[in-house]
Design a protein around this motif. Structure first.
Motif, PDB file in Angstrom:
ATOM      1  N   ILE A  25       7.222   3.286   7.300  1.00 12.65           N
ATOM      2  CA  ILE A  25       5.779   3.220   7.084  1.00 12.65           C
ATOM      3  C   ILE A  25       5.272   1.861   7.549  1.00 12.65           C
ATOM      4  CG2 ILE A  25       3.947   3.232   5.342  1.00 12.65           C
ATOM      5  CD1 ILE A  25       5.765   5.018   3.641  1.00 12.65           C
ATOM      6  N   PRO A  26       4.204   1.792   8.335  1.00 13.55           N
ATOM      7  CA  PRO A  26       3.659   0.502   8.798  1.00 13.55           C
ATOM      8  C   PRO A  26       3.055  -0.286   7.627  1.00 13.55           C
ATOM      9  CG  PRO A  26       2.190   2.305   9.408  1.00 13.55           C
ATOM     10  CD  PRO A  26       3.437   2.941   8.864  1.00 13.55           C
ATOM     11  N   VAL A  27       3.774  -1.293   7.151  1.00 13.46           N
ATOM     12  CA  VAL A  27       3.385  -1.985   5.915  1.00 13.46           C
ATOM     13  C   VAL A  27       2.062  -2.739   6.036  1.00 13.46           C
ATOM     14  CG1 VAL A  27       5.770  -2.193   5.130  1.00 13.46           C
ATOM     15  CG2 VAL A  27       4.789  -4.003   6.541  1.00 13.46           C
ATOM     16  N   ASP A  28       1.667  -3.100   7.249  1.00 15.93           N
ATOM     17  CA  ASP A  28       0.426  -3.870   7.421  1.00 15.93           C
ATOM     18  C   ASP A  28      -0.785  -2.977   7.696  1.00 15.93           C
ATOM     19  OD1 ASP A  28       1.738  -6.289   7.041  1.00 15.93           O
ATOM     20  OD2 ASP A  28       2.299  -6.427   9.161  1.00 15.93           O
ATOM     21  N   ASP A  29      -0.564  -1.665   7.787  1.00 11.34           N
ATOM     22  CA  ASP A  29      -1.665  -0.725   8.006  1.00 11.34           C
ATOM     23  C   ASP A  29      -2.627  -0.797   6.817  1.00 11.34           C
ATOM     24  OD1 ASP A  29      -3.012   2.022   7.683  1.00 11.34           O
ATOM     25  OD2 ASP A  29      -2.131   2.176   9.681  1.00 11.34           O
ATOM     26  N   LYS A  30      -3.928  -0.821   7.100  1.00 12.64           N
ATOM     27  CA  LYS A  30      -4.920  -0.951   6.036  1.00 12.64           C
ATOM     28  C   LYS A  30      -4.843   0.184   5.027  1.00 12.64           C
ATOM     29  CE  LYS A  30      -8.451  -3.748   8.363  1.00 12.64           C
ATOM     30  NZ  LYS A  30      -9.877  -3.818   8.776  1.00 12.64           N
ATOM     31  N   SER A  31      -4.546   1.386   5.518  1.00 11.77           N
ATOM     32  CA  SER A  31      -4.460   2.516   4.601  1.00 11.77           C
ATOM     33  C   SER A  31      -3.253   2.393   3.674  1.00 11.77           C
ATOM     34  CB  SER A  31      -4.377   3.833   5.380  1.00 11.77           C
ATOM     35  OG  SER A  31      -3.169   3.928   6.108  1.00 11.77           O
ATOM     36  N   VAL A  32      -2.182   1.757   4.157  1.00 14.68           N
ATOM     37  CA  VAL A  32      -0.980   1.554   3.339  1.00 14.68           C
ATOM     38  C   VAL A  32      -1.250   0.491   2.273  1.00 14.68           C
ATOM     39  CG1 VAL A  32       1.444   0.836   3.360  1.00 14.68           C
ATOM     40  CG2 VAL A  32       0.548   2.254   5.210  1.00 14.68           C
ATOM     41  N   VAL A  33      -1.909  -0.583   2.688  1.00  8.53           N
ATOM     42  CA  VAL A  33      -2.281  -1.635   1.741  1.00  8.53           C
ATOM     43  C   VAL A  33      -3.212  -1.063   0.675  1.00  8.53           C
ATOM     44  CG1 VAL A  33      -3.467  -3.842   1.460  1.00  8.53           C
ATOM     45  CG2 VAL A  33      -2.006  -3.464   3.450  1.00  8.53           C
ATOM     46  N   GLY A  34      -4.163  -0.238   1.107  1.00  7.99           N
ATOM     47  CA  GLY A  34      -5.082   0.406   0.173  1.00  7.99           C
ATOM     48  C   GLY A  34      -4.358   1.349  -0.763  1.00  7.99           C
ATOM     49  N   PHE A  35      -3.395   2.098  -0.237  1.00 13.68           N
ATOM     50  CA  PHE A  35      -2.602   3.015  -1.048  1.00 13.68           C
ATOM     51  C   PHE A  35      -1.880   2.263  -2.165  1.00 13.68           C
ATOM     52  CE2 PHE A  35       1.409   5.065  -2.046  1.00 13.68           C
ATOM     53  CZ  PHE A  35       1.038   6.387  -2.280  1.00 13.68           C
ATOM     54  N   SER A  36      -1.258   1.138  -1.824  1.00  3.42           N
ATOM     55  CA  SER A  36      -0.526   0.335  -2.816  1.00  3.42           C
ATOM     56  C   SER A  36      -1.454  -0.173  -3.915  1.00  3.42           C
ATOM     57  CB  SER A  36       0.162  -0.853  -2.129  1.00  3.42           C
ATOM     58  OG  SER A  36       1.103  -0.405  -1.166  1.00  3.42           O
ATOM     59  N   ALA A  37      -2.673  -0.548  -3.527  1.00  3.86           N
ATOM     60  CA  ALA A  37      -3.641  -1.042  -4.502  1.00  3.86           C
ATOM     61  C   ALA A  37      -4.069   0.062  -5.463  1.00  3.86           C
ATOM     62  CB  ALA A  37      -4.866  -1.613  -3.781  1.00  3.86           C
ATOM     63  N   VAL A  38      -4.245   1.279  -4.935  1.00  2.00           N
ATOM     64  CA  VAL A  38      -4.719   2.379  -5.772  1.00  2.00           C
ATOM     65  C   VAL A  38      -3.643   2.862  -6.731  1.00  2.00           C
ATOM     66  CG1 VAL A  38      -5.546   4.754  -5.764  1.00  2.00           C
ATOM     67  CG2 VAL A  38      -6.466   3.132  -4.116  1.00  2.00           C
ATOM     68  N   ILE A  39      -2.402   3.028  -6.251  1.00  2.00           N
ATOM     69  CA  ILE A  39      -1.360   3.554  -7.148  1.00  2.00           C
ATOM     70  C   ILE A  39      -1.006   2.560  -8.246  1.00  2.00           C
ATOM     71  CG2 ILE A  39      -0.420   5.084  -5.383  1.00  2.00           C
ATOM     72  CD1 ILE A  39       1.954   3.162  -5.104  1.00  2.00           C
ATOM     73  N   GLN A  40      -1.321   1.278  -8.030  1.00  2.00           N
ATOM     74  CA  GLN A  40      -1.107   0.289  -9.090  1.00  2.00           C
ATOM     75  C   GLN A  40      -1.984   0.598 -10.294  1.00  2.00           C
ATOM     76  OE1 GLN A  40      -2.732  -3.723  -8.573  1.00  2.00           O
ATOM     77  NE2 GLN A  40      -0.807  -4.591  -9.307  1.00  2.00           N
ATOM     78  N   VAL A  41      -3.150   1.166 -10.040  1.00  2.00           N
ATOM     79  CA  VAL A  41      -4.064   1.539 -11.124  1.00  2.00           C
ATOM     80  C   VAL A  41      -3.397   2.557 -12.046  1.00  2.00           C
ATOM     81  CG1 VAL A  41      -6.288   2.610 -11.668  1.00  2.00           C
ATOM     82  CG2 VAL A  41      -6.102   1.026  -9.736  1.00  2.00           C
ATOM     83  N   GLY A  42      -2.555   3.445 -11.482  1.00  2.00           N
ATOM     84  CA  GLY A  42      -1.837   4.406 -12.299  1.00  2.00           C
ATOM     85  C   GLY A  42      -0.902   3.729 -13.283  1.00  2.00           C
ATOM     86  N   ALA A  43      -0.189   2.697 -12.819  1.00  2.00           N
ATOM     87  CA  ALA A  43       0.724   1.955 -13.688  1.00  2.00           C
ATOM     88  C   ALA A  43      -0.045   1.209 -14.772  1.00  2.00           C
ATOM     89  CB  ALA A  43       1.560   0.986 -12.860  1.00  2.00           C
ATOM     90  N   ILE A  44      -1.178   0.629 -14.393  1.00  2.38           N
ATOM     91  CA  ILE A  44      -2.002  -0.097 -15.371  1.00  2.38           C
ATOM     92  C   ILE A  44      -2.520   0.865 -16.436  1.00  2.38           C
ATOM     93  CG2 ILE A  44      -4.115  -1.442 -15.682  1.00  2.38           C
ATOM     94  CD1 ILE A  44      -3.730  -2.352 -12.713  1.00  2.38           C
ATOM     95  N   ALA A  45      -2.941   2.061 -15.999  1.00  3.01           N
ATOM     96  CA  ALA A  45      -3.429   3.065 -16.945  1.00  3.01           C
ATOM     97  C   ALA A  45      -2.336   3.452 -17.934  1.00  3.01           C
ATOM     98  CB  ALA A  45      -3.920   4.297 -16.182  1.00  3.01           C
ATOM     99  N   ALA A  46      -1.092   3.489 -17.470  1.00  6.08           N
ATOM    100  CA  ALA A  46       0.028   3.819 -18.347  1.00  6.08           C
ATOM    101  C   ALA A  46       0.169   2.778 -19.458  1.00  6.08           C
ATOM    102  CB  ALA A  46       1.325   3.903 -17.540  1.00  6.08           C
TER     103      ALA A  46
END
Length: 277
Positions: free
Chosen positions: A39-60
């Protein structure tokens, strides 16, 4: 076309959920996993994906500690209205969390170009993983593990809160690793140190998640992988929190220290071979 498919979203959501609150660096683990999956780690969509799924962990974390959070917030509001309630430990603790969150917010905003620039390097992550392991080992050895959660003070909260700056500037250090190590040095027992790390981390992580979320919305990340990754992150993080609190009640942090060193060396190897960059 999205850079991340459903299968990859499940894997990354699980990695985020496991590592967000363990003292092992979620940033390093996500980047390693993305690199190994091509996966291209510097792709904006990948960076955005990582930011969003972190919200799931915080919600937990918010759900897991929901009763505690409601109790503390309730005590804070009662204290604002009633002077007698201000002697309650929960009321004081609520203010301590607020005070202890201010330093990381200030540094995070002031040093944003540096944090997103040279300090975002995976070489920094790898080095911080190994150096942080030494700090964590020393803290566990130095600490006398004699103070419980009810024995915490504003001084404890401020020191632990400020230690989050280490992880902000040197991501491989790990926010949990920095805060738990600081709490151990202050002689808190391991469960109290871990719970204090969670309570002080929730406001900072929630704020960072919301702040990054606005940038992630227009990143081009597909909705389906985002939703799947976030749900998986939530479920795995909830289980990870429960496991960690049980683990530290009977074990030292040495297992994490050894694991961090292995991952740090592994990441150096991947970087040297050009697998990740």
């Amino acid at each position: 076309m999205s850079a991340i498919n459903i299968g990859q979203a499940i894997v990354l959501g699980a990695v985020e959920g496991v590592t967000e609150f363990l003292p092992v660096s979620s940033t390093g683990h996500l980047k390693i996993t993305e690199g190994l999956m091509g996966i291209p780690v510097d792709d904006k969509s990948v960076v955005g994906f990582s930011a969003v799924i972190q919200v799931g962990a915080i919600a937990a974390a918010l759900v897991y500690f929901g009763k505690d959070i409601v109790r503390i917030v309730g005590a804070w509001f009662r204290g604002l209205r009633n002077r007698e309630e201000r002697y309650h430990h929960d009321y004081k603790f609520a203010w301590w969390v607020i005070y202890a969150t201010i330093p990381i917010v200030v540094v995070g905003l002031a040093a944003k170009p540096l944090i997103e620039g040279p300090l975002a390097s995976l070489w920094v992550v790898a080095g911080s993983l190994i150096i942080g392991s030494g700090v964590m080992w020393a803290a566990d050895q130095m600490g006398r593990h004699k103070r419980g959660e009810d024995d915490t003070s504003l001084k404890d909260a401020m020191w632990v809160g400020c230690s989050q700056i280490l992880a902000l500037l040197f991501p491989g250090f790990s926010r949990s690793g920095a805060t738990m190590s600081t709490a151990l040095i202050l002689d808190l027992e391991r469960v109290a140190a871990t719970r204090l790390s969670f309570f002080l981390g929730i406001p900072a992580l929630t704020g960072a998640g919301i702040y990054e979320l606005k940038d992630a919305v227009g990143s081009g990340a597909a909705i389906a992988p985002l939703a799947v990754g976030t749900v998986v992150s939530f479920g795995v993080a909830y289980a990870s929190i429960a496991w960690l609190l049980k683990f530290v009640a009977k074990h030292s942090f040495n297992s994490f220290v050894i694991y961090r060193i292995i991952i740090g060396v592994f990441l150096f190897g991947l970087l040297s071979m050009g697998v990740v960059g």
